[in-house]
Write a protein that holds these residues in place. Structure first.
Motif, short mmCIF file in Angstrom:
data_model
loop_
_atom_site.label_atom_id
_atom_site.label_comp_id
_atom_site.label_asym_id
_atom_site.label_seq_id
_atom_site.Cartn_x
_atom_site.Cartn_y
_atom_site.Cartn_z
N ARG A 77 0.56 -1.05 0.05
CA ARG A 77 -0.05 0.08 -0.23
C ARG A 77 0.54 1.22 0.26
O ARG A 77 0.52 1.95 -1.10
N VAL A 78 1.80 1.43 0.68
CA VAL A 78 2.25 1.93 0.52
C VAL A 78 3.26 2.04 -1.22
O VAL A 78 3.89 3.51 -1.05
N LEU A 79 3.78 1.55 -1.81
CA LEU A 79 4.58 1.31 -2.49
C LEU A 79 3.72 2.06 -3.46
O LEU A 79 4.24 2.84 -4.52
N ARG A 80 1.76 1.53 -3.88
CA ARG A 80 1.79 2.99 -4.53
C ARG A 80 0.93 4.78 -4.30
O ARG A 80 1.42 5.15 -5.07
N VAL A 81 1.13 4.94 -2.68
CA VAL A 81 1.05 5.71 -2.29
C VAL A 81 2.25 7.00 -3.17
O VAL A 81 2.54 7.75 -3.73
N LEU A 82 3.53 5.86 -3.12
CA LEU A 82 4.90 6.63 -3.61
C LEU A 82 4.53 6.87 -5.22
O LEU A 82 4.69 7.22 -5.54
N GLU A 83 4.40 5.28 -5.74
CA GLU A 83 4.36 5.62 -7.14
C GLU A 83 3.15 6.64 -7.87
O GLU A 83 2.75 6.83 -8.77
N GLU A 84 2.43 6.47 -7.23
CA GLU A 84 0.70 6.80 -7.92
C GLU A 84 0.59 8.14 -7.62
O GLU A 84 -0.42 9.26 -7.86
N GLY A 85 0.92 8.49 -6.39
CA GLY A 85 0.72 9.29 -5.03
C GLY A 85 -1.06 10.14 -4.89
O GLY A 85 -0.96 10.96 -4.35
N GLU A 86 -1.56 8.77 -4.73
CA GLU A 86 -3.20 8.51 -4.06
C GLU A 86 -2.85 7.91 -3.09
O GLU A 86 -2.55 6.62 -2.88
N ILE A 87 -4.32 7.82 -2.30
CA ILE A 87 -4.31 6.87 -0.72
C ILE A 87 -5.72 6.51 -1.21
O ILE A 87 -6.95 8.08 -1.58
N MET A 88 -6.44 5.68 -0.46
CA MET A 88 -7.66 5.30 -0.43
C MET A 88 -7.39 4.96 1.23
O MET A 88 -7.02 3.89 1.90
N ARG A 89 -8.51 5.83 1.66
CA ARG A 89 -9.00 5.76 3.22
C ARG A 89 -9.81 3.66 3.22
O ARG A 89 -10.28 3.34 2.64
N LEU A 90 -9.60 3.32 4.49
CA LEU A 90 -10.42 2.05 5.20
C LEU A 90 -11.40 2.32 5.13
O LEU A 90 -11.50 2.80 5.43
N GLY A 91 -12.48 1.37 4.20
CA GLY A 91 -13.80 1.71 4.18
C GLY A 91 -14.11 2.08 2.82
O GLY A 91 -15.34 2.57 2.61
N ASP A 92 -13.85 3.00 2.21
CA ASP A 92 -13.39 3.81 1.29
C ASP A 92 -13.50 3.26 0.13
O ASP A 92 -12.50 2.92 -0.53
N ASP A 93 -13.94 4.20 -0.85
CA ASP A 93 -13.90 3.86 -2.20
C ASP A 93 -13.27 5.06 -3.40
O ASP A 93 -13.26 5.42 -4.75
N ARG A 94 -12.86 5.83 -2.25
CA ARG A 94 -12.29 7.38 -3.42
C ARG A 94 -10.78 7.54 -3.08
O ARG A 94 -10.99 7.94 -2.33
N ILE A 95 -10.74 7.94 -4.47
CA ILE A 95 -9.73 8.39 -4.18
C ILE A 95 -8.59 9.19 -4.11
O ILE A 95 -9.64 10.98 -4.03
N ILE A 96 -7.42 9.73 -2.80
CA ILE A 96 -7.79 11.24 -2.61
C ILE A 96 -5.58 11.57 -2.74
O ILE A 96 -5.15 10.57 -2.73
N PRO A 97 -5.99 12.80 -3.82
CA PRO A 97 -4.36 12.61 -4.35
C PRO A 97 -3.14 13.68 -3.40
O PRO A 97 -3.95 14.26 -2.41
#
Length: 644
Positions: free
Chosen positions: A433-453
């Motif tokens: 999950r941390v790798l995705r943040v570094l590569e894409e610059g976005e996160i998704m909260r637990l239990g959510d389907d919304r992408i947050i840059p």
């Protein structure tokens, strides 16, 4: 009520003004009035909201004296004089003209074109004696006078023929266009004045402005409150009478800004900034701003409490990293270079060597220094809790989730830095999950389907050999290469030589100051003990040792025995007297060996009961996974050497 008014001295001029205003689409109020009547009318118009007045000749001059409004004078143009000239020629005889310098000076080129000359009299100003001018022209031989209404009327009183110079359409057009421009500028100035007034009235700072004589021109409400003077009383007075302590007038001579000065205004201590106003290199005034220190401190404490409560504040700079050893200086040099860029940094160093302090310093020396600094110890939290802390959760994501959800640390670090301490302890799932943040610059909260840059700089730290862990498939290879862009090695304390004594003295003085007692001096033997010790706990261990010495030692010197006792190298025998010499040291080694054997046996038993699950074993033992890993590593070394 129209904002532009045209006061015509005669009806024909009013008629032309109506024609031109229709062509321009101009909202214009038009009136016919001369001299004093025109001035009185202008006063009424000003009271009713008129902003610009257009008139002509003596009437325009009288209006200027009567109202505090811009007045545009309809000029006398060349065509106007030509028309009057040809009418005057019908009377024959020399033609005279009496008018202000602007009109008289323009006649020379017209005379060249006409091949004729005028008898001229220059009125020094609008209030000059018109009668004297007409008399002078008559004596010079003039038979016909051309001029404005007042001049023409006076000429008839002297028995002379006269022609009134009337304004044509082109000059009225010119005057009305100028009036439009003046109105626009006036409105802009009013807007700026209102903005300036709002800034002065609602600023947190006290503001005082001086002219070049040191008299107050601006005095806002905060200045009133702090000084006890009302603005209407202060403005116009020398600042030395109102606030002598401000010393603002000094800058009129020096021309040098003075920032961050502490002053006492009445019973209030303030911090002041004094800045000269320079025009073409010359000081023409001074602006001073000041704030109540207690208000500043209160605001600072409030901001720090709110930020520090969320871990958003970096505390240490490179100036706080003490040491003169070449290895440390090289680490600081590299860290300063890394601070200037945005790349990910991986800091490697033993426990207690100062990895987090370097992370703070890199953040504060970099372009994100005004952004948040969020630190999290990846070894301190269970996997599920760490995940929710890093990425946040949506409302209802799990039982007990906060209403409205909670932002994660990556969100809170947006536009700043996140420090992932002990990243080697992170589970493989979280690593992904941390790798995705570094590569894409976005996160998704637990239990959510919304992408947050998110835009964060990552600084990671570990005491483990991540390259070896990659080989053993204990750490993701892709994440390792993603975080290991810039690599920083923090030297252990045992490799920093005399830095041990430098840091020991610093910590000792710090703790003694807190205890309000004088700091003791280390004897040469005590210093030797510190230098020879291996410091497995590095700077953290040294700091703890100095705290113990500060508490236990009350003399002016600290000897070697006291240092050994603070380090735990001396264990008191049954008599209660600290053991010294070879016998004492042998006893220490035997006891240490016994403790180590018991500890290894306990770890093996608990690890077996937990089915090899290190996280569960660490929980049962009441230690962190980092500590358990270190103990197991030490045991492996013992097994290979066969020595306890």
């Amino acid at each position: 009520m129209a904002e532009i008014a045209f006061i015509a001295p005669y009806e024909d001029l009013a008629h032309i003004a109506r024609q031109v205003s229709l062509e321009l689409g101009l909202d214009l109020s038009i009136h016919v009035a001369r001299v004093e009547e025109g001035a009185n009318l202008a006063r009424d118009l000003a009271r009713n909201g008129c902003q610009v007045i257009v008139s002509r000749g003596v009437t325009a001059w009288l209006i200027e004296q009567a109202v505090d409004l811009p007045v545009v004078d309809v000029p006398i143009g060349g065509y106007d004089i030509l028309r009057a000239y040809y009418q005057a020629k019908q009377f024959g005889g020399p033609i005279g003209i009496a008018d202000v310098p602007d009109v008289i000076q323009g006649l020379e080129s017209l005379e060249t074109i006409l091949g004729d000359t005028f008898l001229k009299y220059t009125l020094k100003n609008q209030d000059d004696d018109i009668r004297r001018g007409i008399m002078a022209l008559k004596e010079a031989g003039a038979e016909v006078i051309i001029g404005k209404i007042a001049m023409a009327r006076e000429a008839r009183n002297f028995g002379l023929n006269s022609v009134i110079i009337t304004s044509g359409k082109e000059t009225v057009y010119q005057a009305l266009k100028e009036a439009q421009r003046v109105l626009q500028v006036r409105q802009q100035e009013k807007r700026r004045a209102e903005q300036f007034k709002a800034i002065l009235d609602f600023a947190y700072d006290g503001i005082i402005a001086l002219d070049e004589e040191g008299r107050i021109t601006v005095f806002n409400p905060v200045a009133e409150k702090l000084s006890g003077w009302r603005a209407e009383e202060a403005i116009g007075r020398p600042v030395t009478e109102v606030i002598p302590a401000a010393q603002c007038h000094i800058l009129l001579k020096t021309g040098k800004p003075e920032l961050g000065e502490l002053l006492d205004i009445g019973n209030t201590r303030v911090v002041a900034n004094r800045v000269p106003i320079l025009v073409d290199g010359r000081t023409v005034g001074v602006v001073t701003t000041f704030q109540n220190i207690s208000s500043l401190q209160s605001l600072e404490h409030k901001v720090r409490r709110r930020l520090a409560g969320r871990g958003h504040v970096a505390k240490y700079t490179f100036a706080d990293i003490l040491g003169e050893s070449p290895s440390l200086k090289e680490a600081v040099r590299l860290a300063r270079e890394y601070a200037a860029v945005q790349s990910t940094v991986l800091i490697h160093g033993e426990t207690g060597s100062g990895k987090e302090m370097f992370a703070h310093a890199i953040h504060l020396a970099g372009p994100r220094q005004n952004g948040p600094f969020v630190a999290v110890n990846c070894a301190a939290l269970p996997e599920n809790l760490l995940e929710s802390e890093l990425f946040g959760y949506a409302e209802g994501a799990f039982t007990g989730a906060r209403k409205g959800g909670k932002p994660g640390l990556f969100e809170l670090a947006h536009e700043g830095t996140i420090f992932l301490d002990e990243i080697g302890e992170m589970s493989p799932r979280l690593q992904a999950r941390v790798l995705r943040v570094l590569e894409e610059g976005e996160i998704m909260r637990l239990g959510d389907d919304r992408i947050i840059p998110v835009n964060v700089r990552v600084i990671a730290a570990t005491h483990r050999n991540l390259a070896q862990m990659v080989k053993e498939q204990a750490f993701r290879e892709d994440l390792y290469y993603r975080i290991n862009v810039l690599n920083l090695e923090i030297p252990p304390l045992r490799e920093r030589g005399a830095d041990v004594l430098l840091l020991a003295g610093h910590f000792l003085q710090e703790f003694c100051r807190q205890l309000q007692r004088p700091a003791g001096n280390l004897t040469p033997e005590a210093a030797r003990e510190l230098l020879q010790y291996q410091w497995p706990g590095n700077i953290r261990e040294l700091r703890n040792c100095m705290e113990r010495l500060a508490l236990r030692c009350h003399g002016t010197t600290i000897n070697a025995a006291e240092v050994r006792q603070a380090l735990g190298l001396v264990i008191a025998p049954e008599s209660g007297v600290p053991g010294e010499g070879a016998a004492g040291e042998g006893r220490i080694e035997r006891l240490a060996g016994q403790v180590s054997t018991l500890e290894r046996g306990l770890i093996k038993r608990v690890l077996a009961e937990a089915g090899g699950n290190k996280a569960e074993a660490a929980r049962r033992l009441g230690v962190s996974r980092t500590t358990l890993w270190r103990k197991l590593k030490e045991e492996n070394k013992i097994d290979k050497t066969g020595k306890a």
